[in-house]
Design a protein around this motif. Structure first.
Motif, PDB file in Angstrom:
ATOM      1  N   ASP A  62       0.810  -1.213   0.000  1.00 12.65           N
ATOM      2  CA  ASP A  62       0.000   0.000   0.000  1.00 12.65           C
ATOM      3  C   ASP A  62       0.846   1.268   0.000  1.00 12.65           C
ATOM      4  OD1 ASP A  62      -2.320  -1.479  -0.040  1.00 12.65           O
ATOM      5  OD2 ASP A  62      -2.668  -1.314   2.120  1.00 12.65           O
ATOM      6  N   ASP A  63       1.963   1.263   0.723  1.00 10.48           N
ATOM      7  CA  ASP A  63       2.823   2.450   0.768  1.00 10.48           C
ATOM      8  C   ASP A  63       3.390   2.771  -0.609  1.00 10.48           C
ATOM      9  OD1 ASP A  63       2.410   2.806   3.484  1.00 10.48           O
ATOM     10  OD2 ASP A  63       4.238   1.749   4.069  1.00 10.48           O
ATOM     11  N   GLU A  64       3.836   1.747  -1.315  1.00  9.32           N
ATOM     12  CA  GLU A  64       4.369   1.968  -2.666  1.00  9.32           C
ATOM     13  C   GLU A  64       3.272   2.424  -3.618  1.00  9.32           C
ATOM     14  OE1 GLU A  64       7.283  -0.180  -5.929  1.00  9.32           O
ATOM     15  OE2 GLU A  64       6.571  -1.343  -4.223  1.00  9.32           O
ATOM     16  N   PHE A  65       2.069   1.870  -3.469  1.00  6.29           N
ATOM     17  CA  PHE A  65       0.943   2.309  -4.284  1.00  6.29           C
ATOM     18  C   PHE A  65       0.680   3.798  -4.063  1.00  6.29           C
ATOM     19  CE2 PHE A  65      -3.462   3.381  -4.939  1.00  6.29           C
ATOM     20  CZ  PHE A  65      -3.743   2.817  -6.158  1.00  6.29           C
ATOM     21  N   GLU A  66       0.622   4.220  -2.817  1.00  6.82           N
ATOM     22  CA  GLU A  66       0.378   5.630  -2.496  1.00  6.82           C
ATOM     23  C   GLU A  66       1.479   6.529  -3.052  1.00  6.82           C
ATOM     24  OE1 GLU A  66      -2.313   7.068  -1.236  1.00  6.82           O
ATOM     25  OE2 GLU A  66      -3.277   5.119  -1.108  1.00  6.82           O
ATOM     26  N   GLU A  67       2.725   6.072  -2.964  1.00  7.68           N
ATOM     27  CA  GLU A  67       3.853   6.846  -3.498  1.00  7.68           C
ATOM     28  C   GLU A  67       3.712   7.042  -5.005  1.00  7.68           C
ATOM     29  OE1 GLU A  67       8.498   6.129  -4.645  1.00  7.68           O
ATOM     30  OE2 GLU A  67       7.620   4.858  -3.110  1.00  7.68           O
ATOM     31  N   LYS A  68       3.426   5.971  -5.741  1.00  5.85           N
ATOM     32  CA  LYS A  68       3.284   6.065  -7.204  1.00  5.85           C
ATOM     33  C   LYS A  68       2.064   6.898  -7.582  1.00  5.85           C
ATOM     34  CE  LYS A  68       6.793   3.423  -7.903  1.00  5.85           C
ATOM     35  NZ  LYS A  68       8.093   4.069  -7.876  1.00  5.85           N
ATOM     36  N   TRP A  69       0.960   6.702  -6.846  1.00  5.17           N
ATOM     37  CA  TRP A  69      -0.251   7.452  -7.147  1.00  5.17           C
ATOM     38  C   TRP A  69      -0.040   8.937  -6.918  1.00  5.17           C
ATOM     39  CZ3 TRP A  69      -3.686   7.567 -10.335  1.00  5.17           C
ATOM     40  CH2 TRP A  69      -4.846   8.318 -10.196  1.00  5.17           C
ATOM     41  N   SER A  70       0.628   9.290  -5.842  1.00  5.08           N
ATOM     42  CA  SER A  70       0.913  10.697  -5.555  1.00  5.08           C
ATOM     43  C   SER A  70       1.806  11.299  -6.637  1.00  5.08           C
ATOM     44  CB  SER A  70       1.568  10.828  -4.184  1.00  5.08           C
ATOM     45  OG  SER A  70       1.876  12.158  -3.908  1.00  5.08           O
ATOM     46  N   TYR A  71       2.795  10.553  -7.062  1.00  2.00           N
ATOM     47  CA  TYR A  71       3.687  11.026  -8.128  1.00  2.00           C
ATOM     48  C   TYR A  71       2.895  11.304  -9.404  1.00  2.00           C
ATOM     49  CZ  TYR A  71       7.224  11.145 -11.741  1.00  2.00           C
ATOM     50  OH  TYR A  71       8.000  11.530 -12.805  1.00  2.00           O
ATOM     51  N   ILE A  72       2.045  10.349  -9.802  1.00  2.00           N
ATOM     52  CA  ILE A  72       1.262  10.512 -11.025  1.00  2.00           C
ATOM     53  C   ILE A  72       0.303  11.695 -10.895  1.00  2.00           C
ATOM     54  CG2 ILE A  72      -0.537   9.445 -12.454  1.00  2.00           C
ATOM     55  CD1 ILE A  72       0.880   6.731 -11.833  1.00  2.00           C
ATOM     56  N   ARG A  73      -0.410  11.785  -9.780  1.00  2.00           N
ATOM     57  CA  ARG A  73      -1.388  12.872  -9.573  1.00  2.00           C
ATOM     58  C   ARG A  73      -0.726  14.239  -9.643  1.00  2.00           C
ATOM     59  NH1 ARG A  73      -4.612  14.144  -5.602  1.00  2.00           N
ATOM     60  NH2 ARG A  73      -6.426  14.341  -6.912  1.00  2.00           N
ATOM     61  N   ASN A  74       0.482  14.351  -9.130  1.00  2.00           N
ATOM     62  CA  ASN A  74       1.145  15.658  -9.034  1.00  2.00           C
ATOM     63  C   ASN A  74       2.082  15.961 -10.195  1.00  2.00           C
ATOM     64  OD1 ASN A  74       0.155  16.842  -6.452  1.00  2.00           O
ATOM     65  ND2 ASN A  74       0.867  14.864  -5.701  1.00  2.00           N
ATOM     66  N   ASN A  75       2.175  15.064 -11.157  1.00  2.00           N
ATOM     67  CA  ASN A  75       3.083  15.249 -12.278  1.00  2.00           C
ATOM     68  C   ASN A  75       2.763  16.502 -13.089  1.00  2.00           C
ATOM     69  OD1 ASN A  75       4.288  13.600 -15.120  1.00  2.00           O
ATOM     70  ND2 ASN A  75       5.461  13.803 -13.246  1.00  2.00           N
ATOM     71  N   ALA A  76       1.491  16.745 -13.368  1.00  2.00           N
ATOM     72  CA  ALA A  76       1.096  17.924 -14.147  1.00  2.00           C
ATOM     73  C   ALA A  76       1.309  19.209 -13.342  1.00  2.00           C
ATOM     74  CB  ALA A  76      -0.354  17.819 -14.581  1.00  2.00           C
ATOM     75  N   VAL A  77       1.145  19.138 -12.034  1.00  2.00           N
ATOM     76  CA  VAL A  77       1.394  20.309 -11.183  1.00  2.00           C
ATOM     77  C   VAL A  77       2.885  20.630 -11.196  1.00  2.00           C
ATOM     78  CG1 VAL A  77       1.247  21.221  -8.835  1.00  2.00           C
ATOM     79  CG2 VAL A  77      -0.616  19.799  -9.733  1.00  2.00           C
ATOM     80  N   LYS A  78       3.704  19.610 -11.044  1.00  2.00           N
ATOM     81  CA  LYS A  78       5.161  19.790 -11.069  1.00  2.00           C
ATOM     82  C   LYS A  78       5.615  20.382 -12.410  1.00  2.00           C
ATOM     83  CE  LYS A  78       9.448  17.214 -10.530  1.00  2.00           C
ATOM     84  NZ  LYS A  78      10.043  15.877 -10.331  1.00  2.00           N
TER      85      LYS A  78
END
Length: 97
Positions: A62-78
């Motif tokens: 679950d921790d790795e899932f959350e890490e990847k999901w957060s990265y993907i969600r914030n990619n356009a913001v970054k």
């Protein structure tokens, strides 16, 4: 993203018409082929759109899932394409089944 795509998916075995099961490479080839045809048609272009290579990862907890999901969600913001993930028009989130 204008130059790449992220997909976070839980893949279950998908049976093909001949009774075998689709593998990840074949599924990605199908998605890339369909999307490149649609994009090129819309833009009035033809030829290769996607690179041949793909990068896939197995998410183990679950921790790795959350890490990847957060990265993907914030990619356009970054990339300064949106002020928040929710403002990016190409972000699609589904809770699944």
């Amino acid at each position: 993203m204008p130059d790449h795509v992220h997909v976070l998916a839980h893949l279950l075995p998908i049976e093909s018409d001949n009774g075998d099961y689709w593998n990840l490479s074949d599924l990605l080839k199908s998605v890339k082929g369909f999307s490149s045809n649609a994009i090129n048609r819309r833009l009035g272009r033809n030829g290769a759109l996607w690179q041949d290579e793909t990068f896939d990862r197995i998410i183990r907890d679950d921790d790795e899932f959350e890490e990847k999901w957060s990265y993907i969600r914030n990619n356009a913001v970054k990339a300064e394409l949106a002020n928040s993930p929710e403002e990016y028009p190409w972000l699609f989130e589904s809770a699944g089944e």
